[in-house]
Design a protein around this motif. Structure first.
Motif, mmCIF file in Angstrom:
data_model
loop_
_atom_site.group_PDB
_atom_site.id
_atom_site.type_symbol
_atom_site.label_atom_id
_atom_site.label_comp_id
_atom_site.label_asym_id
_atom_site.label_seq_id
_atom_site.Cartn_x
_atom_site.Cartn_y
_atom_site.Cartn_z
ATOM 1 N N THR A 114 10.429 -20.299 25.194
ATOM 2 C CA THR A 114 11.826 -20.437 24.776
ATOM 3 C C THR A 114 12.263 -21.883 24.599
ATOM 4 O OG1 THR A 114 12.467 -20.314 27.097
ATOM 5 C CG2 THR A 114 12.589 -18.272 25.819
ATOM 6 N N ALA A 115 11.384 -22.842 24.877
ATOM 7 C CA ALA A 115 11.769 -24.246 24.746
ATOM 8 C C ALA A 115 10.545 -25.085 24.421
ATOM 9 C CB ALA A 115 12.426 -24.759 26.030
ATOM 10 N N ALA A 116 10.800 -26.173 23.720
ATOM 11 C CA ALA A 116 9.777 -27.192 23.479
ATOM 12 C C ALA A 116 10.161 -28.410 24.302
ATOM 13 C CB ALA A 116 9.705 -27.546 22.002
ATOM 14 N N PHE A 117 9.448 -28.623 25.407
ATOM 15 C CA PHE A 117 9.651 -29.821 26.214
ATOM 16 C C PHE A 117 8.814 -30.939 25.600
ATOM 17 C CE2 PHE A 117 11.176 -26.666 29.094
ATOM 18 C CZ PHE A 117 12.042 -27.304 29.967
ATOM 19 N N LEU A 118 9.447 -32.079 25.348
ATOM 20 C CA LEU A 118 8.785 -33.226 24.744
ATOM 21 C C LEU A 118 9.044 -34.434 25.634
ATOM 22 C CD1 LEU A 118 9.778 -32.437 21.066
ATOM 23 C CD2 LEU A 118 7.459 -32.332 22.016
ATOM 24 N N GLU A 119 8.034 -34.790 26.424
ATOM 25 C CA GLU A 119 8.189 -35.783 27.487
ATOM 26 C C GLU A 119 7.337 -37.008 27.158
ATOM 27 O OE1 GLU A 119 6.657 -33.281 30.551
ATOM 28 O OE2 GLU A 119 7.848 -31.635 29.711
ATOM 29 N N PHE A 120 7.993 -38.109 26.827
ATOM 30 C CA PHE A 120 7.295 -39.301 26.352
ATOM 31 C C PHE A 120 6.967 -40.219 27.526
ATOM 32 C CE2 PHE A 120 9.476 -37.506 22.791
ATOM 33 C CZ PHE A 120 8.607 -37.682 21.729
ATOM 34 N N HIS A 121 5.676 -40.474 27.700
ATOM 35 C CA HIS A 121 5.234 -41.376 28.763
ATOM 36 C C HIS A 121 3.808 -41.808 28.478
ATOM 37 C CE1 HIS A 121 3.052 -37.993 30.769
ATOM 38 N NE2 HIS A 121 4.114 -37.255 30.497
ATOM 39 N N ALA A 122 3.199 -42.479 29.430
ATOM 40 C CA ALA A 122 1.813 -42.923 29.281
ATOM 41 C C ALA A 122 0.869 -41.810 29.716
ATOM 42 C CB ALA A 122 1.584 -44.183 30.112
ATOM 43 N N PRO A 123 -0.410 -41.892 29.333
ATOM 44 C CA PRO A 123 -1.373 -40.844 29.705
ATOM 45 C C PRO A 123 -1.473 -40.651 31.218
ATOM 46 C CG PRO A 123 -2.292 -42.231 27.981
ATOM 47 C CD PRO A 123 -1.022 -42.883 28.423
ATOM 48 N N LEU A 124 -1.823 -39.445 31.609
ATOM 49 C CA LEU A 124 -1.896 -39.051 33.011
ATOM 50 C C LEU A 124 -2.912 -39.909 33.765
ATOM 51 C CD1 LEU A 124 -0.818 -36.576 31.327
ATOM 52 C CD2 LEU A 124 -1.870 -35.118 33.049
ATOM 53 N N ALA A 125 -2.479 -40.412 34.932
ATOM 54 C CA ALA A 125 -3.363 -41.166 35.832
ATOM 55 C C ALA A 125 -4.097 -42.276 35.099
ATOM 56 C CB ALA A 125 -4.347 -40.223 36.523
ATOM 57 N N ALA A 126 -3.370 -43.041 34.278
ATOM 58 C CA ALA A 126 -4.007 -44.036 33.405
ATOM 59 C C ALA A 126 -4.672 -45.164 34.187
ATOM 60 C CB ALA A 126 -2.988 -44.606 32.428
ATOM 61 N N TRP A 127 -4.192 -45.442 35.407
ATOM 62 C CA TRP A 127 -4.832 -46.523 36.161
ATOM 63 C C TRP A 127 -6.178 -46.076 36.741
ATOM 64 C CZ3 TRP A 127 -1.734 -43.345 39.154
ATOM 65 C CH2 TRP A 127 -2.179 -43.052 40.436
ATOM 66 N N ILE A 128 -6.362 -44.754 36.877
ATOM 67 C CA ILE A 128 -7.632 -44.218 37.377
ATOM 68 C C ILE A 128 -8.627 -44.052 36.242
ATOM 69 C CG2 ILE A 128 -8.723 -42.259 38.551
ATOM 70 C CD1 ILE A 128 -6.053 -41.638 39.871
ATOM 71 N N HIS A 129 -8.133 -43.687 35.049
ATOM 72 C CA HIS A 129 -8.996 -43.314 33.925
ATOM 73 C C HIS A 129 -8.784 -44.242 32.728
ATOM 74 C CE1 HIS A 129 -9.972 -39.689 36.132
ATOM 75 N NE2 HIS A 129 -8.715 -39.275 36.112
ATOM 76 N N PRO A 130 -9.553 -45.327 32.627
ATOM 77 C CA PRO A 130 -9.383 -46.250 31.494
ATOM 78 C C PRO A 130 -9.569 -45.589 30.136
ATOM 79 C CG PRO A 130 -10.778 -47.220 33.195
ATOM 80 C CD PRO A 130 -10.588 -45.778 33.570
ATOM 81 N N GLY A 131 -10.373 -44.522 30.069
ATOM 82 C CA GLY A 131 -10.691 -43.911 28.791
ATOM 83 C C GLY A 131 -9.556 -43.154 28.133
ATOM 84 N N VAL A 132 -8.417 -42.965 28.816
ATOM 85 C CA VAL A 132 -7.323 -42.191 28.233
ATOM 86 C C VAL A 132 -6.135 -43.066 27.835
ATOM 87 C CG1 VAL A 132 -7.977 -40.182 29.607
ATOM 88 C CG2 VAL A 132 -6.167 -41.699 30.450
ATOM 89 N N ARG A 133 -6.273 -44.363 27.900
ATOM 90 C CA ARG A 133 -5.098 -45.233 27.779
ATOM 91 C C ARG A 133 -4.558 -45.387 26.365
ATOM 92 N NH1 ARG A 133 -7.206 -49.858 32.049
ATOM 93 N NH2 ARG A 133 -7.262 -48.463 33.863
ATOM 94 N N GLY A 134 -5.329 -44.986 25.365
ATOM 95 C CA GLY A 134 -4.840 -45.083 24.001
ATOM 96 C C GLY A 134 -4.877 -46.506 23.489
#
Length: 431
Positions: A379-399
């Motif tokens: 019933t809803a589209a949640f659109l949450e703008f932030h950095a990738p999950l656990a970015a300090w733990i996982h360098p490969g997801v930082r974009g």
């Protein structure tokens, strides 16, 4: 927070116009966007889902509230943080599961009452140039503040946070759409989060977002079809999603969206419901590299000089913050919302875990306003703008930004989202 808390008294913002197109109700409790009214073609819409009663947000958690210190899911444990000789330890607290810390922990930022600054000049994190821009271009706005103490929910460092919430007047000529129609800008919602550690020699993870959920057709009250967002059209300019394990935690890997149901622009119809996953969407999309690099999320405090105006940059239609990265369009209302941001990605969630019997639905969306008549999945589209999950733990997801979501003493966190609201008269079916 108790139901009697003054934090549940709405603060109303409207555009200064004889016929306002936008109006926003904010609750200091959880920095909650309770209602977002859009007036188009004589019809009033509220494009945010949620309870009728402001105190309903106590139980309908994470509905249009701020999220922090860290958005989404982190693994529970103890993690050493080191940068430039600064050392700290973060220990996210379990709440969703024994191994998962969700949205900041047991008592995240959504459960505190935020202080509205009566005098904006009392701000410590917005420059004089930015305050002048706010006064002239976002005149209906408020800066909220809170201090997160050292050790709160396992996060190191005493943190000052200021959040600008405001409405900006429509700018520029109408868009010419592919079908030859005109699409009119009705104004913008502007969110800017700033934060700074008040302690020396500390470092902390930070990743804030607004956990807001949209339905652009629900106010039409035309039954299940308009209560669902499966007929909404979405475009997310992203090449990858973050791979998740069964607990919803990042594995540290990226998955390409091309040829999958996550490649929304590739779909023939562009509708959310096409190839809709059995359990709905709850994925983090890493945005594609943009033509012009947007302002950073972390900058040295020394750069926050009186003449610096990152708020003006966020409002610019032809600068590094202008690029539209996400678009959501209703199926029947003629409404569309588009987003520009300096964040590296967006979490797209379709309200999968909603339980109608435990929530309440706004009357403008055809609900009774009472618990037991709430919103269901899809019933809803949640659109949450932030950095990738656990970015300090996982360098490969930082974009492409490469930012690790760590804020050290002597730095300032800067997160902005500008949401533009558009209206195009729905086409009339041929006789």
């Amino acid at each position: 927070m108790a139901a009697s808390d003054p934090g549940f008294t709405p603060i109303l913002l409207t555009l200064p116009s004889l016929t306002p197109s936008l109006a926003l109700e904010i609750l200091p409790a959880g920095l909650t966007l309770h209602r977002l009214y859009v007036q188009a073609d004589g019809k009033t819409h509220d494009i945010l889902i949620g309870p009728e009663d402001p105190t309903g947000h106590i139980t309908q958690k994470y509905t249009n509230t701020i999220i922090g210190r860290y958005a989404n899911r982190l693994p529970v444990g103890s993690f050493a943080l080191d940068r430039d000789g600064i050392h700290s330890v973060v220990a996210p607290k379990a709440n969703e599961k024994p191994t998962v810390s969700l949205h900041g922990g047991v008592k995240g930022f959504d459960q505190y009452v935020w202080e509205p600054l009566v005098d904006p000049s009392a701000s410590q994190l917005f420059t004089p140039a930015e305050l002048a821009t706010i006064q002239t271009r976002i005149p209906t706005s408020i800066i909220f503040r809170r201090i997160s103490e050292d050790g709160e929910e396992g996060y190191p460092g005493k943190l000052l946070i200021e959040a600008l919430v405001g409405l900006a007047q429509p700018e520029g000529p109408p868009n010419q759409t592919p079908d030859g129609a005109k699409e009119w800008n009705l104004g913008s919602v502007v969110l800017v989060y700033r934060a700074k550690l008040l302690d020396e020699n500390k470092i902390t993870p930070i990743n804030l977002t607004q956990h807001w959920g949209f339905n652009l057709d629900a106010s039409l009250q035309e039954g299940p079809e308009t209560l669902s967002i499966k007929n909404h059209k979405i475009d997310i300019k992203a090449d990858h999603i973050v791979e998740l394990n069964p607990e919803g935690l990042s594995t540290g890997k990226l998955l390409a969206v091309t040829g999958t149901h996550h490649a929304h622009a590739e779909k023939m119809s562009g509708k959310i419901g096409e190839s809709f996953p059995e359990s709905g969407y709850d994925e983090f999309y890493v945005l594609s590299k943009r033509a012009t690099t947007p302002p950073p999320s972390i900058l040295p405090a020394s750069e926050l000089k009186p003449e610096l105006d990152l708020v003006g940059a966020a409002l610019s239609r032809d600068g590094p913050a202008a690029e539209e990265v996400v678009s959501l369009a209703g199926a029947k209302s003629g409404l569309r919302i588009s987003f520009a941001t300096n964040q590296a990605g967006v979490q797209f969630y379709t309200n999968n875990f909603a339980l109608p019997e435990k929530g309440a639905r706004k009357k403008i969306h055809g609900g009774s306003g009472s618990v037991g008549d709430g919103y269901g999945p899809g019933t809803a589209a949640f659109l949450e703008f932030h950095a990738p999950l656990a970015a300090w733990i996982h360098p490969g997801v930082r974009g492409s930004s490469g930012e690790d979501t760590l804020l050290a003493s002597g730095q300032v966190y800067n997160n902005f989202v500008r949401m533009d609201v558009w209206y195009k008269a729905p086409s009339t079916p041929s006789a």
